[in-house]
Write a protein that holds these residues in place. Structure first.
Motif, PDB file in Angstrom:
ATOM      1  N   MET A   1      32.479  68.845   4.616  1.00 57.04           N
ATOM      2  CA  MET A   1      32.256  68.711   3.100  1.00 57.04           C
ATOM      3  C   MET A   1      33.195  68.712   2.467  1.00 57.04           C
ATOM      4  O   MET A   1      34.236  69.518   2.724  1.00 57.04           O
ATOM      5  CB  MET A   1      31.257  69.913   2.873  1.00 57.04           C
ATOM      6  N   ASN A   2      33.400  68.069   1.392  1.00 60.38           N
ATOM      7  CA  ASN A   2      34.370  67.933   0.474  1.00 60.38           C
ATOM      8  C   ASN A   2      33.790  67.933  -0.911  1.00 60.38           C
ATOM      9  O   ASN A   2      33.434  66.964  -1.609  1.00 60.38           O
ATOM     10  CB  ASN A   2      35.009  66.151   0.499  1.00 60.38           C
ATOM     11  N   LYS A   3      34.193  69.347  -1.369  1.00 60.70           N
ATOM     12  CA  LYS A   3      33.731  69.687  -2.712  1.00 60.70           C
ATOM     13  C   LYS A   3      34.583  70.492  -3.398  1.00 60.70           C
ATOM     14  O   LYS A   3      35.230  71.455  -2.912  1.00 60.70           O
ATOM     15  CB  LYS A   3      32.407  70.388  -2.472  1.00 60.70           C
ATOM     16  N   VAL A   4      34.878  70.352  -4.752  1.00 59.54           N
ATOM     17  CA  VAL A   4      35.938  71.227  -5.563  1.00 59.54           C
ATOM     18  C   VAL A   4      35.154  71.405  -6.839  1.00 59.54           C
ATOM     19  O   VAL A   4      34.449  70.592  -7.249  1.00 59.54           O
ATOM     20  CB  VAL A   4      37.109  69.876  -5.845  1.00 59.54           C
ATOM     21  N   MET A   5      35.444  72.656  -7.090  1.00 61.11           N
ATOM     22  CA  MET A   5      34.723  73.153  -8.551  1.00 61.11           C
ATOM     23  C   MET A   5      35.905  73.790  -9.143  1.00 61.11           C
ATOM     24  O   MET A   5      36.510  74.728  -8.903  1.00 61.11           O
ATOM     25  CB  MET A   5      33.519  74.086  -8.220  1.00 61.11           C
ATOM     26  N   LEU A   6      36.249  73.314 -10.322  1.00 59.18           N
ATOM     27  CA  LEU A   6      37.191  73.918 -11.134  1.00 59.18           C
ATOM     28  C   LEU A   6      36.717  73.954 -12.343  1.00 59.18           C
ATOM     29  O   LEU A   6      36.116  73.473 -13.017  1.00 59.18           O
ATOM     30  CB  LEU A   6      38.403  72.616 -11.392  1.00 59.18           C
ATOM     31  N   ILE A   7      37.395  75.333 -13.108  1.00 64.60           N
ATOM     32  CA  ILE A   7      37.011  75.685 -14.540  1.00 64.60           C
ATOM     33  C   ILE A   7      38.498  75.787 -15.183  1.00 64.60           C
ATOM     34  O   ILE A   7      39.263  76.396 -14.431  1.00 64.60           O
ATOM     35  CB  ILE A   7      36.093  76.897 -14.746  1.00 64.60           C
ATOM     36  N   GLY A   8      38.561  74.978 -16.176  1.00 68.36           N
ATOM     37  CA  GLY A   8      40.145  74.953 -16.789  1.00 68.36           C
ATOM     38  C   GLY A   8      40.255  74.388 -18.084  1.00 68.36           C
ATOM     39  O   GLY A   8      39.140  73.892 -18.634  1.00 68.36           O
ATOM     40  N   ASN A   9      41.414  74.102 -18.456  1.00 66.64           N
ATOM     41  CA  ASN A   9      41.624  73.725 -19.975  1.00 66.64           C
ATOM     42  C   ASN A   9      42.562  72.177 -19.841  1.00 66.64           C
ATOM     43  O   ASN A   9      43.277  72.067 -18.752  1.00 66.64           O
ATOM     44  CB  ASN A   9      42.576  74.349 -20.728  1.00 66.64           C
ATOM     45  N   HIS A  52      45.806  69.916 -12.257  1.00 69.27           N
ATOM     46  CA  HIS A  52      44.778  68.726 -11.449  1.00 69.27           C
ATOM     47  C   HIS A  52      44.709  67.579 -12.154  1.00 69.27           C
ATOM     48  O   HIS A  52      44.583  67.535 -13.378  1.00 69.27           O
ATOM     49  CB  HIS A  52      43.704  69.372 -11.233  1.00 69.27           C
ATOM     50  N   ASN A  53      44.669  66.363 -11.306  1.00 66.95           N
ATOM     51  CA  ASN A  53      44.640  65.098 -11.761  1.00 66.95           C
ATOM     52  C   ASN A  53      43.071  64.837 -11.637  1.00 66.95           C
ATOM     53  O   ASN A  53      42.682  64.734 -10.387  1.00 66.95           O
ATOM     54  CB  ASN A  53      45.418  64.091 -11.214  1.00 66.95           C
ATOM     55  N   VAL A  54      42.272  64.823 -12.441  1.00 67.07           N
ATOM     56  CA  VAL A  54      40.697  64.404 -12.515  1.00 67.07           C
ATOM     57  C   VAL A  54      40.628  62.954 -13.062  1.00 67.07           C
ATOM     58  O   VAL A  54      40.785  62.681 -13.984  1.00 67.07           O
ATOM     59  CB  VAL A  54      39.967  65.335 -13.344  1.00 67.07           C
ATOM     60  N   ILE A  55      39.838  62.141 -12.025  1.00 63.59           N
ATOM     61  CA  ILE A  55      39.586  61.015 -12.393  1.00 63.59           C
ATOM     62  C   ILE A  55      37.817  60.890 -12.481  1.00 63.59           C
ATOM     63  O   ILE A  55      37.036  61.211 -11.783  1.00 63.59           O
ATOM     64  CB  ILE A  55      39.727  60.067 -11.057  1.00 63.59           C
ATOM     65  N   ARG A  79      35.112  65.574  -5.766  1.00 61.78           N
ATOM     66  CA  ARG A  79      35.838  65.611  -4.386  1.00 61.78           C
ATOM     67  C   ARG A  79      37.269  65.443  -4.513  1.00 61.78           C
ATOM     68  O   ARG A  79      37.437  64.789  -5.406  1.00 61.78           O
ATOM     69  CB  ARG A  79      35.006  64.796  -3.365  1.00 61.78           C
ATOM     70  N   ILE A  80      37.975  65.987  -3.662  1.00 62.01           N
ATOM     71  CA  ILE A  80      39.427  65.710  -3.523  1.00 62.01           C
ATOM     72  C   ILE A  80      39.961  64.560  -2.757  1.00 62.01           C
ATOM     73  O   ILE A  80      39.343  64.098  -1.650  1.00 62.01           O
ATOM     74  CB  ILE A  80      39.926  67.043  -2.921  1.00 62.01           C
ATOM     75  N   ARG A  81      40.784  63.778  -3.413  1.00 57.68           N
ATOM     76  CA  ARG A  81      41.260  62.316  -2.826  1.00 57.68           C
ATOM     77  C   ARG A  81      42.716  62.475  -2.800  1.00 57.68           C
ATOM     78  O   ARG A  81      43.449  62.963  -3.796  1.00 57.68           O
ATOM     79  CB  ARG A  81      40.864  61.285  -3.392  1.00 57.68           C
ATOM     80  N   TYR A  82      43.360  61.965  -1.545  1.00 61.61           N
ATOM     81  CA  TYR A  82      44.679  61.851  -1.413  1.00 61.61           C
ATOM     82  C   TYR A  82      45.245  60.595  -1.310  1.00 61.61           C
ATOM     83  O   TYR A  82      44.581  59.795  -0.674  1.00 61.61           O
ATOM     84  CB  TYR A  82      45.145  62.580   0.068  1.00 61.61           C
ATOM     85  N   TYR A  94      53.074  60.977  -2.959  1.00 58.10           N
ATOM     86  CA  TYR A  94      51.695  61.448  -2.794  1.00 58.10           C
ATOM     87  C   TYR A  94      51.130  61.914  -3.995  1.00 58.10           C
ATOM     88  O   TYR A  94      51.821  62.644  -4.745  1.00 58.10           O
ATOM     89  CB  TYR A  94      51.844  62.338  -1.700  1.00 58.10           C
ATOM     90  N   GLN A  95      49.945  61.552  -4.186  1.00 61.48           N
ATOM     91  CA  GLN A  95      49.207  62.051  -5.200  1.00 61.48           C
ATOM     92  C   GLN A  95      47.829  62.792  -4.816  1.00 61.48           C
ATOM     93  O   GLN A  95      46.928  62.132  -3.920  1.00 61.48           O
ATOM     94  CB  GLN A  95      48.998  60.870  -6.040  1.00 61.48           C
TER      95      GLN A  95
END
Length: 135
Positions: A1-9, A52-55, A79-82, A94-95
């Motif tokens: 499973m590829n799942k990311v949860m973030l809370i930020g500014n 974090h770079n969010v798309i 989800r996270i992508r490299y 690398y990003q």
């Protein structure tokens, strides 16, 4: 499973582009911070901030373009992508990106006199637009 949860500014105004057939793509920089603490021996551990770079694609990108600004607090699920690419000097870079599936605005809306209330997301078929925010 590829799942990311973030809370930020949000660190800067969102960058929004329109690609093939008018599809919106937004990129936001999101800062998340782990609060510092004190160890039992008295050692201070400082705050640690990650960027974090969010798309975001399509409708979410359009919503971000309209409602999200620098300093806003967001909840992002995705989800996270490299990816890798070669820069102008031929260096391999690398990003890491977060491709958002869901975004919620956590900052309170400013109470501007005469402001137009617009939903932050498309209302669901069984949701009335005047019931408040759809999230």
């Amino acid at each position: 499973m590829n799942k990311v949860m973030l809370i930020g500014n949000v660190g800067q105004e969102p960058e929004v582009r329109y690609v093939d057939q008018g599809v919106a793509v937004a990129r936001i920089r999101l800062a998340t911070t782990e609060r510092g603490y004190t160890l039992q021996n008295g050692t201070q551990v400082p705050d640690h901030t990650d960027w974090h770079n969010v798309i975001l694609w399509r409708r979410m990108a359009e919503i971000v373009e309209k409602y999200v600004h620098k300093g806003d607090k967001l909840y992002v699920e995705g989800r996270i992508r490299y990816t890798t690419y070669d820069d102008k000097q031929g260096q391999r870079r690398y990003q890491t990106e977060i491709w958002a599936d869901n975004v919620e605005l956590l900052s309170p809306k400013p109470a501007a006199a005469g402001a137009v209330n617009e939903p932050l997301a498309a209302p669901q078929p069984d949701t009335k637009p005047d019931e408040g925010l759809p999230f």
